[in-house]
Scaffold this active site. Sequence first.
Site, PDB file in Angstrom:
ATOM      1  N   LYS A   1     -45.434  31.229 -55.553  1.00  0.00           N
ATOM      2  CA  LYS A   1     -45.680  29.864 -55.068  1.00  0.00           C
ATOM      3  C   LYS A   1     -47.177  29.544 -55.048  1.00  0.00           C
ATOM      4  O   LYS A   1     -47.586  28.458 -55.468  1.00  0.00           O
ATOM      5  CB  LYS A   1     -45.083  29.695 -53.670  1.00  0.00           C
ATOM      6  CG  LYS A   1     -43.557  29.708 -53.690  1.00  0.00           C
ATOM      7  CD  LYS A   1     -42.997  29.792 -52.295  1.00  0.00           C
ATOM      8  CE  LYS A   1     -41.483  29.689 -52.296  1.00  0.00           C
ATOM      9  NZ  LYS A   1     -40.891  30.010 -50.998  1.00  0.00           N
TER      10      LYS A   1
ATOM     11  N   GLU B   1     -40.646  20.247 -57.762  1.00  0.00           N
ATOM     12  CA  GLU B   1     -41.002  20.076 -56.346  1.00  0.00           C
ATOM     13  C   GLU B   1     -40.308  21.103 -55.447  1.00  0.00           C
ATOM     14  O   GLU B   1     -40.906  21.634 -54.512  1.00  0.00           O
ATOM     15  CB  GLU B   1     -40.621  18.653 -55.892  1.00  0.00           C
ATOM     16  CG  GLU B   1     -41.029  18.325 -54.482  1.00  0.00           C
ATOM     17  CD  GLU B   1     -42.540  18.301 -54.314  1.00  0.00           C
ATOM     18  OE1 GLU B   1     -43.181  17.387 -54.816  1.00  0.00           O
ATOM     19  OE2 GLU B   1     -43.082  19.231 -53.676  1.00  0.00           O
TER      20      GLU B   1
ATOM     21  N   VAL C   1     -41.666  25.048 -54.530  1.00  0.00           N
ATOM     22  CA  VAL C   1     -42.660  25.442 -53.518  1.00  0.00           C
ATOM     23  C   VAL C   1     -42.493  24.571 -52.281  1.00  0.00           C
ATOM     24  O   VAL C   1     -42.437  23.341 -52.391  1.00  0.00           O
ATOM     25  CB  VAL C   1     -44.118  25.266 -54.022  1.00  0.00           C
ATOM     26  CG1 VAL C   1     -45.105  25.844 -53.015  1.00  0.00           C
ATOM     27  CG2 VAL C   1     -44.317  25.903 -55.376  1.00  0.00           C
TER      28      VAL C   1
ATOM     29  N   GLY D   1     -39.993  24.168 -50.165  1.00  0.00           N
ATOM     30  CA  GLY D   1     -38.684  23.638 -49.753  1.00  0.00           C
ATOM     31  C   GLY D   1     -38.736  22.121 -49.667  1.00  0.00           C
ATOM     32  O   GLY D   1     -38.929  21.439 -50.670  1.00  0.00           O
TER      33      GLY D   1
HETATM   34  N1  NAP Z   1     -32.177  29.159 -50.763  1.00  0.00           N
HETATM   35  C1  NAP Z   1     -33.314  28.495 -50.520  1.00  0.00           C
HETATM   36  O1  NAP Z   1     -33.684  28.239 -49.374  1.00  0.00           O
HETATM   37  C2  NAP Z   1     -34.170  28.064 -51.685  1.00  0.00           C
HETATM   38  C3  NAP Z   1     -35.204  27.139 -51.437  1.00  0.00           C
HETATM   39  C4  NAP Z   1     -35.982  26.683 -52.507  1.00  0.00           C
HETATM   40  C5  NAP Z   1     -35.760  27.184 -53.779  1.00  0.00           C
HETATM   41  N2  NAP Z   1     -34.758  28.106 -53.983  1.00  0.00           N
HETATM   42  C6  NAP Z   1     -34.563  28.574 -55.359  1.00  0.00           C
HETATM   43  O2  NAP Z   1     -33.378  27.939 -55.858  1.00  0.00           O
HETATM   44  C7  NAP Z   1     -32.723  28.804 -56.782  1.00  0.00           C
HETATM   45  C8  NAP Z   1     -31.277  29.024 -56.313  1.00  0.00           C
HETATM   46  O3  NAP Z   1     -31.292  29.606 -55.038  1.00  0.00           O
HETATM   47  P1  NAP Z   1     -29.972  29.637 -54.133  1.00  0.00           P
HETATM   48  O4  NAP Z   1     -30.421  30.078 -52.775  1.00  0.00           O
HETATM   49  O5  NAP Z   1     -29.217  28.384 -54.273  1.00  0.00           O
HETATM   50  O6  NAP Z   1     -29.153  30.847 -54.818  1.00  0.00           O
HETATM   51  P2  NAP Z   1     -27.590  31.153 -54.706  1.00  0.00           P
HETATM   52  O7  NAP Z   1     -27.033  30.593 -53.457  1.00  0.00           O
HETATM   53  O8  NAP Z   1     -27.447  32.595 -54.991  1.00  0.00           O
HETATM   54  O9  NAP Z   1     -26.951  30.316 -55.919  1.00  0.00           O
HETATM   55  C9  NAP Z   1     -27.210  30.657 -57.256  1.00  0.00           C
HETATM   56  C10 NAP Z   1     -26.221  29.902 -58.128  1.00  0.00           C
HETATM   57  O10 NAP Z   1     -26.530  30.163 -59.484  1.00  0.00           O
HETATM   58  C11 NAP Z   1     -25.384  30.730 -60.155  1.00  0.00           C
HETATM   59  N3  NAP Z   1     -25.881  31.756 -61.067  1.00  0.00           N
HETATM   60  C12 NAP Z   1     -26.648  32.821 -60.790  1.00  0.00           C
HETATM   61  N4  NAP Z   1     -26.879  33.542 -61.892  1.00  0.00           N
HETATM   62  C13 NAP Z   1     -26.244  32.915 -62.899  1.00  0.00           C
HETATM   63  C14 NAP Z   1     -26.092  33.171 -64.275  1.00  0.00           C
HETATM   64  N5  NAP Z   1     -26.650  34.233 -64.853  1.00  0.00           N
HETATM   65  N6  NAP Z   1     -25.354  32.306 -65.022  1.00  0.00           N
HETATM   66  C15 NAP Z   1     -24.777  31.212 -64.438  1.00  0.00           C
HETATM   67  N7  NAP Z   1     -24.883  30.923 -63.145  1.00  0.00           N
HETATM   68  C16 NAP Z   1     -25.611  31.761 -62.376  1.00  0.00           C
HETATM   69  C17 NAP Z   1     -24.531  31.315 -59.066  1.00  0.00           C
HETATM   70  O11 NAP Z   1     -23.183  31.344 -59.504  1.00  0.00           O
HETATM   71  P3  NAP Z   1     -22.014  31.903 -58.526  1.00  0.00           P
HETATM   72  O12 NAP Z   1     -21.946  30.926 -57.400  1.00  0.00           O
HETATM   73  O13 NAP Z   1     -20.793  31.879 -59.371  1.00  0.00           O
HETATM   74  O14 NAP Z   1     -22.464  33.264 -58.119  1.00  0.00           O
HETATM   75  C18 NAP Z   1     -24.767  30.340 -57.920  1.00  0.00           C
HETATM   76  O15 NAP Z   1     -23.910  29.238 -58.032  1.00  0.00           O
HETATM   77  C19 NAP Z   1     -33.565  30.077 -56.850  1.00  0.00           C
HETATM   78  O16 NAP Z   1     -34.475  29.969 -57.912  1.00  0.00           O
HETATM   79  C20 NAP Z   1     -34.309  30.061 -55.510  1.00  0.00           C
HETATM   80  O17 NAP Z   1     -35.514  30.779 -55.567  1.00  0.00           O
HETATM   81  C21 NAP Z   1     -33.949  28.538 -52.961  1.00  0.00           C
END
Ligand code: NAP
Length: 423
Positions: free
Chosen positions: A220, A145, A148, A150
């Site tokens: 998406k 969910e 796509v 949020g």
């Molecule tokens: N941000 C949004 O508004 C949003 C909304 C919906 C969906 N998403 C999706 O949710 C996912 C996460 O997004 P986010 O914004 O939360 O990203 P983020 O803030 O960059 O957090 C990513 C997390 O994953 C960890 N990580 C990244 N690469 C890794 C690896 N190779 N091995 C182990 N841990 C790893 C990072 O570790 P460190 O903390 O140690 O760097 C961090 O804790 C993505 O797929 C994104 O497209 C994001």
Amino acid sequence: MSGLLLQARAAAPAPVALRRARIALAGCGTVGGSLIRLLRERRTAIEREQGVRFDVVGVLVRDLHRPRIVESAAGVLTNDLRAWLGHDAEIVVEATGAPDVAVQIARATLTRGRCFVTANKALIAAHGPELAALAHTHGGRLHFEASVGGGVPVVRVLREALRHTAIKSVRGVLNGTCNYILTRVAAGESFAEALRQARWKGFAEADASRDLDGRDAADKIAILAWLAFGTDPSVLPVLRRGLEHDIDAMLAAAAVHGGVLRQLAECFLWEGGVSAVVEPVILPPTSPFAQAAGEENCVAIETRRSGTIRLSGPGAGGPPSAAALLSDVLQAALPEPGPRATAPSPRADERLHAWAITTPSGGVAPVLEALGAHGVGVEWVRTAPPSRLHALTTPVQRSQVTAALRALEQAGLSPVAVRTEAG
Ligand SMILES: NC(=O)c1ccc[n+]([C@@H]2O[C@H](COP(=O)([O-])OP(=O)(O)OC[C@H]3O[C@@H](n4cnc5c(N)ncnc54)[C@H](OP(=O)(O)O)[C@@H]3O)[C@@H](O)[C@H]2O)c1
């Protein structure tokens, strides 16, 4: 009789037997960290209302020393993928955004017949049907969910609520980062400052090019096309046009045409085939897509049997995405329908376009000639001193627009064409 009823109402509810469910979380950034926070905030309510106590037994990150929005219990945080994969959790939540790690975790989880919940649209767009098949074969569950919309529950609506409505199209503003930037720049802020704010608020990632060039929204809409029409998202070609290069010219064109610029993602069923596109579009100010401001997302699902269903709400950021993840985590024990997967059948379509072109020294005539050479008719043309020319063209195929753009570019006229629904 009434005395009996009163007595029954006053009786305390029977205590619900508390089940324990273990969660292993991959990623503790904007989304993963917000999920841990939400699980803590809602702990008592979840126990009381759902009868479940969640224990987070492993949290995978990249850098153990990075400051986080939430602390994890001692021994839970690790950067060792192999050790983390040895967890005994029934539910695995993936919020890393790291493609290779995500697919490895998904396959390992579903092969073990566990529940896999993800916020990762790139993962589902590339591997959705494969993962759904793995879940089906091994008795696991696949939930996505948060990938796509949020906080907008469009996946569940398509997957469950609209299964027999004969969907004709799904259209939407699906990228909160782009919409936030477009809203701020249209209000007078610089592009650089709007992008900086989007990053600061956790909407945009360090590399925002996937948002701006339309790849994020393409993933998406491919997922939504899969749910709506059964088209395999990994092979559906999504026509894509970004707004990173021409944002000022496009906003100027939108203002001239009295419309609002949005990045619109769409998929349609055409005589048995499916086509999908992501592109900037000028919309009438009354359109629900135009009215989606800031990081908001808006989706319209056009059906044959139930008219048009619209959903809108916060499309990016930690708290709404964590709420979507939590709703999937809570659903993890319920039976789910398996999405269909069929081959795509892309088709072109004919649309109106708004043009902004540098006026050539020979006046308007060479422009009309170049457009006409590719079958692009002109509804009206207007010059905007000192050297710009705006036009609205008749509905034509995308290939004709592309060819006319190329010809005008070769003539050194820096043309911009934006699809418009405002003309
Ligand atoms: N941000 C949004 O508004 C949003 C909304 C919906 C969906 N998403 C999706 O949710 C996912 C996460 O997004 P986010 O914004 O939360 O990203 P983020 O803030 O960059 O957090 C990513 C997390 O994953 C960890 N990580 C990244 N690469 C890794 C690896 N190779 N091995 C182990 N841990 C790893 C990072 O570790 P460190 O903390 O140690 O760097 C961090 O804790 C993505 O797929 C994104 O497209 C994001």
